[in-house]
Motif scaffolding. Structure first.
Motif, mmCIF file in Angstrom:
data_model
loop_
_atom_site.group_PDB
_atom_site.id
_atom_site.type_symbol
_atom_site.label_atom_id
_atom_site.label_comp_id
_atom_site.label_asym_id
_atom_site.label_seq_id
_atom_site.Cartn_x
_atom_site.Cartn_y
_atom_site.Cartn_z
ATOM 1 N N SER A 55 0.927 -1.188 0.071
ATOM 2 C CA SER A 55 0.068 0.022 0.198
ATOM 3 C C SER A 55 0.649 1.243 -0.064
ATOM 4 O O SER A 55 0.633 2.285 -0.676
ATOM 5 C CB SER A 55 -1.042 -0.050 1.020
ATOM 6 N N ILE A 56 2.046 1.091 0.864
ATOM 7 C CA ILE A 56 2.814 2.662 0.904
ATOM 8 C C ILE A 56 3.564 2.541 -0.367
ATOM 9 O O ILE A 56 3.877 3.655 -0.844
ATOM 10 C CB ILE A 56 3.719 2.390 1.945
ATOM 11 N N ILE A 57 3.896 1.614 -1.045
ATOM 12 C CA ILE A 57 4.588 1.513 -2.375
ATOM 13 C C ILE A 57 3.626 2.242 -3.453
ATOM 14 O O ILE A 57 4.113 3.109 -4.115
ATOM 15 C CB ILE A 57 5.091 0.189 -2.777
ATOM 16 N N ASN A 58 2.464 1.854 -3.286
ATOM 17 C CA ASN A 58 1.490 2.308 -4.457
ATOM 18 C C ASN A 58 1.275 3.511 -3.929
ATOM 19 O O ASN A 58 0.838 4.573 -4.929
ATOM 20 C CB ASN A 58 0.379 1.472 -4.097
ATOM 21 N N ALA A 59 1.249 4.121 -2.695
ATOM 22 C CA ALA A 59 1.053 5.520 -2.542
ATOM 23 C C ALA A 59 2.183 6.425 -2.940
ATOM 24 O O ALA A 59 2.214 7.401 -3.359
ATOM 25 C CB ALA A 59 0.862 5.617 -0.751
ATOM 26 N N PHE A 60 3.608 5.849 -2.850
ATOM 27 C CA PHE A 60 4.652 6.613 -3.165
ATOM 28 C C PHE A 60 4.509 6.757 -4.675
ATOM 29 O O PHE A 60 4.758 7.803 -5.151
ATOM 30 C CB PHE A 60 6.031 5.916 -2.913
ATOM 31 N N ILE A 61 4.167 5.730 -5.226
ATOM 32 C CA ILE A 61 4.157 5.811 -6.666
ATOM 33 C C ILE A 61 3.047 6.941 -7.323
ATOM 34 O O ILE A 61 3.232 7.396 -8.408
ATOM 35 C CB ILE A 61 4.076 4.307 -7.391
ATOM 36 N N GLY A 62 1.857 6.624 -6.710
ATOM 37 C CA GLY A 62 0.553 7.362 -7.149
ATOM 38 C C GLY A 62 0.187 7.023 -8.603
ATOM 39 O O GLY A 62 0.786 6.425 -9.273
ATOM 40 N N GLU A 63 -0.983 7.647 -8.758
ATOM 41 C CA GLU A 63 -1.372 7.262 -10.259
ATOM 42 C C GLU A 63 -0.498 8.311 -11.200
ATOM 43 O O GLU A 63 -0.164 7.595 -12.590
ATOM 44 C CB GLU A 63 -2.968 7.811 -10.379
ATOM 45 N N ASP A 80 -5.002 5.353 10.788
ATOM 46 C CA ASP A 80 -6.426 5.646 10.479
ATOM 47 C C ASP A 80 -7.151 4.896 11.364
ATOM 48 O O ASP A 80 -8.383 5.117 11.601
ATOM 49 C CB ASP A 80 -6.717 5.896 8.928
ATOM 50 N N LEU A 81 -6.914 3.765 11.737
ATOM 51 C CA LEU A 81 -7.772 2.597 12.006
ATOM 52 C C LEU A 81 -7.681 2.530 13.510
ATOM 53 O O LEU A 81 -8.451 1.717 14.276
ATOM 54 C CB LEU A 81 -7.423 1.097 11.591
ATOM 55 N N VAL A 82 -6.958 3.423 14.143
ATOM 56 C CA VAL A 82 -6.696 3.413 15.652
ATOM 57 C C VAL A 82 -7.808 4.527 16.241
ATOM 58 O O VAL A 82 -7.717 5.581 15.670
ATOM 59 C CB VAL A 82 -5.258 3.827 16.147
ATOM 60 N N PRO A 83 -8.813 3.983 17.158
ATOM 61 C CA PRO A 83 -9.689 4.912 17.203
ATOM 62 C C PRO A 83 -9.329 6.013 18.495
ATOM 63 O O PRO A 83 -9.772 7.179 18.131
ATOM 64 C CB PRO A 83 -10.783 4.036 18.513
ATOM 65 N N ASP A 84 -8.330 5.861 19.412
ATOM 66 C CA ASP A 84 -7.960 6.848 20.128
ATOM 67 C C ASP A 84 -6.618 7.200 19.569
ATOM 68 O O ASP A 84 -5.643 6.784 19.788
ATOM 69 C CB ASP A 84 -7.889 6.440 21.663
ATOM 70 N N LYS A 85 -6.558 8.787 19.259
ATOM 71 C CA LYS A 85 -5.255 8.813 18.716
ATOM 72 C C LYS A 85 -4.516 10.011 19.376
ATOM 73 O O LYS A 85 -3.707 10.837 18.904
ATOM 74 C CB LYS A 85 -5.245 9.542 17.248
ATOM 75 N N LEU A 89 -3.165 4.145 3.227
ATOM 76 C CA LEU A 89 -4.456 3.968 2.625
ATOM 77 C C LEU A 89 -4.930 5.387 2.447
ATOM 78 O O LEU A 89 -5.314 5.752 0.888
ATOM 79 C CB LEU A 89 -5.582 3.218 3.534
ATOM 80 N N THR A 90 -4.918 6.314 3.485
ATOM 81 C CA THR A 90 -5.298 7.647 3.244
ATOM 82 C C THR A 90 -4.237 8.744 2.746
ATOM 83 O O THR A 90 -4.453 9.971 2.840
ATOM 84 C CB THR A 90 -6.145 8.316 4.703
ATOM 85 N N LYS A 91 -3.169 7.830 2.784
ATOM 86 C CA LYS A 91 -1.873 8.820 2.351
ATOM 87 C C LYS A 91 -1.337 9.825 3.380
ATOM 88 O O LYS A 91 -0.640 10.819 3.137
ATOM 89 C CB LYS A 91 -1.960 9.495 0.886
ATOM 90 N N GLN A 92 -1.909 9.677 4.652
ATOM 91 C CA GLN A 92 -1.745 10.470 5.644
ATOM 92 C C GLN A 92 -0.185 10.504 5.865
ATOM 93 O O GLN A 92 0.332 9.180 6.268
ATOM 94 C CB GLN A 92 -2.397 10.298 6.957
ATOM 95 N N ARG A 93 0.664 11.579 5.943
ATOM 96 C CA ARG A 93 2.155 11.649 6.211
ATOM 97 C C ARG A 93 3.040 10.814 5.585
ATOM 98 O O ARG A 93 4.136 10.574 5.925
ATOM 99 C CB ARG A 93 2.188 11.408 7.666
#
Length: 437
Positions: free
Chosen positions: A190-198, A297-302, A332-336
């Motif tokens: 997922s992170i590799i795909n996020a780095f590459i992007g569309e 993003d899946l952790v409820p308490d941040k 997934l959300t590309k956060q940070r």
């Protein structure tokens, strides 16, 4: 780039003894129980000016009833998938077994070099006994005694002659190489795909070793970097393998070929034994490190308290090396994810940092004077001078003392911490040597 040699064979044929002999490590691996430190099952062997990596597959076999069946067969399949050459170890004392024949069948189907090694040949009469292993259809058995070292020199010559020629890297040295590593489902793809992007801008793909290690060059977010082959870039194995062993085997090559390792940890599962295995590989290869806690993003308490607890847990597990960045992100959300690349680039630059000798002495000598090494047997240790070695793979510092043999590990760690406090070596391993002045 080092080739990868896997040692396979059933339990008690002497895989660990041969592994220790080849890697010249002193600790025999006594326990094969799941959960023992797997760090020692991977090492490097140097012979005649060439170097290759060695993996002892036996260390990953789970101690269960099917030890002779599925567990070991899976290791062999994974080893043939990932290695450049397989050493198939058989035992002259026990003779040929059904299990040896099963493994030989798998190895004959594999399209890679196999060296058949007959172990525990301690006298000349046992050379004749080894002849029965010709039945395996894998050529001539090479007779050795891993315990005494007999025949291992000839074996090493044969290994070097059978290893594929290492592909010459045409990778530019001044461009950082990032490897995304971690256990299965931590979010590497997922992170590799996020780095590459569309709108990906892949400049080049350069094949590395014969087992299709690939450097993919990106020019993105103003960064120019190579992504070293890991999950998502290479094909998935068809074998339903032992995932832990598989991910470590796969990580070895990626880690060896990188400058900076981006270690992915699953925020929903915390830091696990397998994360530690991969961290130990990174340390053993002296690579820089950025830890990414993914799926944030899946952790409820941040809130900050949760972040601090998580950070402390990671640092305490990875101690004594604690000076590395930890980023809470979501592929997934590309956060940070931009922050991940930025930090990896900074850590890569820290590797190249050089401290001037005058400045180093000006800062370090007063610290050493205020906190000298503890005296041993009434002898006082004096450190008079220090310098950073030029052109080393990682920053390396030498301290010259009158009695270097008495300077123990805790004090070397103290010196390392003081260097880190005064100069930015964040995320980067450093060497501290104490030599005779």
């Amino acid at each position: 780039m080092a080739n990868l040699v896997a040692i396979v064979g059933r339990p008690n044929v002497g895989k660990s003894t041969l592994f220790n002999r080849l890697t010249q490590s002193r600790h025999a691996i006594v326990s094969d129980t799941a959960g023992t430190t797997r760090d020692r099952q991977y090492g490097k062997c140097a012979w005649n000016g060439q170097e290759f990596s060695v993996v002892d597959t036996g260390g990953w076999v789970v101690n269960s009833d099917d030890i002779f069946e599925d567990a070991i067969r899976r290791q062999v399949l994974v080893a043939t998938e990932e290695a450049d050459l397989v050493l198939f170890l058989v035992d002259v004392e026990t003779g040929l077994t059904d299990w040896d024949e099963d493994v030989a069948l798998i190895l004959r189907r594999a399209k890679l070099p196999v060296v058949l090694v007959a172990n525990k040949v301690d006298n000349s009469s046992e050379y004749y006994t080894a002849a029965e292993f010709y039945k395996l259809g894998l050529g001539e058995p090479i007779c050795i005694s891993a315990a005494t070292g007999g025949g291992t020199g000839d074996l090493l010559d044969i290994i070097l002659s059978r290893l594929p020629a290492e592909a010459k890297e045409t990778v530019e040295d001044d461009i950082p190489r990032f490897a995304v590593v971690g256990r299965p489902n931590a979010g590497k793809s997922s992170i590799i795909n996020a780095f590459i992007g569309e709108d990906r801008n892949i400049v080049t793909e350069i094949a590395g070793t014969t087992r299709d290690s690939i450097y993919t060059r990106f020019d993105k977010f103003g960064f120019d970097f190579y992504l070293v082959d890991t999950a998502g870039i290479r094909r998935k194995n068809k074998v339903t393998e032992d995932l832990e062993f598989y991910s470590v085997m796969r990580s070895i090559r990626a880690i060896e070929n990188s400058d900076v390792c981006i270690l992915m940890i699953d925020a929903t599962r915390g830091i696990e034994a397998q994360d530690m295995n991969i961290f130990q590989l990174i340390q053993k290869n002296n690579k820089s490190l950025v830890v990414v806690v993914n799926k944030w993003d899946l952790v409820p308490d941040k809130d900050q308290k949760v972040i601090d607890t998580f950070t402390n847990a990671i640092r305490s597990r990875m101690a004594p090396f604690v000076d590395f960045p930890i980023i809470f992100a979501s592929a997934l959300t590309k956060q940070r994810i931009f922050k991940v690349l930025e930090t990896a680039k900074d850590v890569y630059m820290n590797r190249k940092a050089h401290v001037g000798t005058a400045k180093l002495n000006e800062v370090m000598l007063p610290i050493i004077e205020a906190t000298p090494p503890p005296s041993i047997k009434g002898k006082y240790i004096k450190i008079k001078y220090c310098t950073q070695l030029p052109n080393t793979q990682i920053p390396s510092f030498v301290f010259y003392a009158n009695l270097p043999q008495y300077v123990k590990e805790p004090y070397r760690r103290f010196l390392e911490n003081k260097i880190r406090e005064n100069w930015s070596m964040h995320g980067c391993p450093i060497n501290v040597f104490v030599r005779q002045k």
